[in-house]
Enzyme design. Structure first.
Site, PDB file in Angstrom:
ATOM      1  CB  ALA A 109      -0.935   0.003   1.210  1.00 14.25           C
ATOM      2  NE  ARG A 142      14.010   6.179  -0.812  1.00 17.28           N
ATOM      3  CZ  ARG A 142      14.631   5.204  -0.149  1.00 17.28           C
ATOM      4  NH1 ARG A 142      14.012   4.588   0.851  1.00 17.28           N
ATOM      5  NH2 ARG A 142      15.847   4.832  -0.514  1.00 17.28           N
ATOM      6  CD  GLN A 197      -2.596   0.559   5.295  1.00 18.40           C
ATOM      7  OE1 GLN A 197      -1.742   0.488   4.415  1.00 18.40           O
ATOM      8  NE2 GLN A 197      -2.285   0.701   6.572  1.00 18.40           N
ATOM      9  N   GLY A 244       5.526  -6.479  -0.591  1.00 21.26           N
ATOM     10  CA  GLY A 244       5.621  -6.565  -2.038  1.00 21.26           C
ATOM     11  C   GLY A 244       6.902  -6.009  -2.606  1.00 21.26           C
ATOM     12  NE  ARG A 251      12.247  -8.332 -33.936  1.00 21.25           N
ATOM     13  CZ  ARG A 251      11.614  -7.740 -34.952  1.00 21.25           C
ATOM     14  NH1 ARG A 251      12.229  -7.589 -36.110  1.00 21.25           N
ATOM     15  NH2 ARG A 251      10.371  -7.331 -34.814  1.00 21.25           N
ATOM     16  CG  ASN A 283      24.773 -20.971 -47.521  1.00 21.84           C
ATOM     17  OD1 ASN A 283      25.494 -21.200 -46.565  1.00 21.84           O
ATOM     18  ND2 ASN A 283      24.896 -19.903 -48.280  1.00 21.84           N
ATOM     19  CG  ASN A 291       8.734  -9.671 -43.082  1.00 16.04           C
ATOM     20  OD1 ASN A 291       9.431  -8.706 -43.397  1.00 16.04           O
ATOM     21  ND2 ASN A 291       8.469  -9.970 -41.823  1.00 16.04           N
ATOM     22  CB  SER A 323      25.825 -12.396 -51.470  1.00 14.58           C
ATOM     23  OG  SER A 323      26.599 -13.368 -50.794  1.00 14.58           O
TER      24      SER A 323
END
Length: 451
Positions: A11, A16, A74, A103, A316, A360, A369, A388
């Site tokens: 509560a 800070r 509270q 907590g 990701r 490869n 995409n 490449s």
């Protein structure tokens, strides 16, 4: 354990922290502090959990949605004993041991709670959690006999010099049976400088009526509170240090442990090698024998045995690397599967794609995409070779054993075993460059004379 319930005090305003986020929801290793505690209690098969909140209750409610956890308010706030008492109605009818904790003290472990519970089972009316910090500072002191029986608990400001010399400090965490805790909480008085009802007075009240109070000691780091950004950083460092030790004890090699950062749910197999400066975000599972090289960042990724990642790779969410596959430097994967033994050695983006075994992917290859509205899939067959600097414009399928020549932009499907070369015809003009250089040099010389 005996039937067990928990009251978590949350509560405080957390001023800070200087944040719009509730203090107990600030993350350690990517997971809110409060959820660290709840996960520990889940290990104990906690029957009931009540979180006592004040300001920003809606944030806490959202964070615990789907869990069997209740929040109570509270308001007004008159101290920690008063806060714990607000859970009485929510725990009506519960018959068992009740733990009261905080907590913003997220490192309390299940095994420590078991030790507190055992103290009650062995005859204590109340058990408190103590610790011995390197510098006791202004913590409340616990004066106890060698067997852990508490003779007195005293706040620092009220302690004598002799009492302050004791280095056994009070964490504030305690446990008592439900039949005892409510009368003890209701008996706490507020005759102190702040006019508040303090939780440690539960133990003081038990001692005053002749009950046995025991102290269970733990490591100071386990009960370190988080009240500021600096303390949050210290808690993160402590958690990371523990996780690194756990990873190495489980058979992983961390070449520079202090530079590796884990998420709360990172899973590493045996004989995994992690080079310096690797960061694991949430949702990463690494199988046995994987090598993750320096400066790689992984989240939401699954890596099978024998795979290699990096250096300077980014995986990701949705990235899957199958056995013995390889992702090299400056390669990014997202929602893509790299098949067994497939390779993307450098400077490529593989998104929303399936790459077959043994394929490869050449340097500079990208799967195109996204058209600004929707994402599309690229499928690359087994043993295909992508030259490449190729652009694969999804949706597109590259067949098994096909070859895409370097520099191609492929927007139509490529059949199995086919060569696809998409290049403009080269134009050759002999001597053109020499004539160009001569002309430009003369122009520059003339310009310099004019100046």
């Amino acid at each position: 354990m005996t039937d067990f319930a928990a009251i978590i005090l949350a509560a405080g305003k957390g001023t800070r922290m200087k944040s719009d986020l509730h203090k107990v929801l600030h993350p350690i290793a990517g997971k809110p502090m409060l959820l660290h505690l709840l996960d520990s209690f889940d290990q104990l098969e906690c029957q009931r959990t009540v979180v006592v909140v004040g300001d920003r209750r809606e944030q806490v409610d959202a964070a615990i949605a789907g869990r069997s956890v209740e929040t109570v308010m509270q308001e007004p706030q008159h101290g920690t004993a008063h806060a714990a008492l607000q859970a009485k109605e929510a725990l009506a009818g519960f018959d068992g041991h009740i733990l009261v904790t905080f907590g913003d003290v997220p490192m309390v472990r299940a095994e420590t709670v078991r030790r507190l519970d055992e103290a009650l089972s062995e005859g204590a009316r109340v058990a408190v959690l103590g610790f011995r910090p390197a510098d006791p500072l202004a913590y409340g002191r616990i004066l106890a006999d060698d067997d852990g029986t508490v003779r007195k608990m005293v706040e620092y400001k009220d302690a004598s010099e002799e009492e302050r010399a004791c280095n056994l400090c009070n964490s504030g965490v305690l446990i008592a049976h439900s039949r005892d805790i409510w009368p003890l909480l209701e008996g706490v008085q507020n005759d102190n400088a702040q006019g508040e009802y303090y939780l440690p007075d539960v133990a003081t009240g038990a001692i005053a009526r002749g009950d046995t109070v025991k102290v269970v000691e733990t490591d100071p780091g386990e009960v370190a509170g988080v009240n500021s950004r600096a303390e949050l950083a210290a808690a993160e460092a402590q958690w990371q240090a523990f996780k690194r030790e756990e990873a190495m004890a489980g058979g992983a090699t961390l070449k520079a442990p202090e530079t590796v950062f884990f998420s709360w749910d990172t899973q590493l197999g045996q004989d995994v090698t992690v080079d310096p400066n690797v960061v694991f975000g949430p949702g990463v599972t690494v199988a046995d024998g994987v090598h993750i090289k320096a400066f790689s960042h992984l989240e939401g990724a699954t890596i099978a045995s024998g795979a290699e990642v990096g250096p300077y790779a980014r995986l990701r969410p949705g990235a899957v690397m199958e056995e013995d596959s390889f992702i090299g430097n400056f390669v990014e994967m997202k929602k893509a599967t790299l098949g067994k033994g497939a390779k993307a050695s450098h400077l490529s983006y593989i998104g929303d794609a399936t790459v077959g075994a043994g394929a490869n992917i050449g340097a500079g290859t990208i799967t195109c995409n996204y058209d600004g509205y929707f994402k599309y899939q690229t499928v690359i067959g087994e043993r295909a070779f992508i030259g490449s600097n190729s652009a694969l414009v999804a949706p597109v399928t590259i067949g098994a054993d096909a070859i895409v020549a370097a520099g191609s932009t492929v927007s139509r499907n490529v059949a199995d075993g086919e060569l696809r070369m998409v290049r403009a015809e080269q134009l050759v003009k002999p001597g053109w460059a020499d004539r160009f250089h001569d002309t430009m040099k003369k122009k520059k010389a003339a310009s310099n004379k004019d100046e």
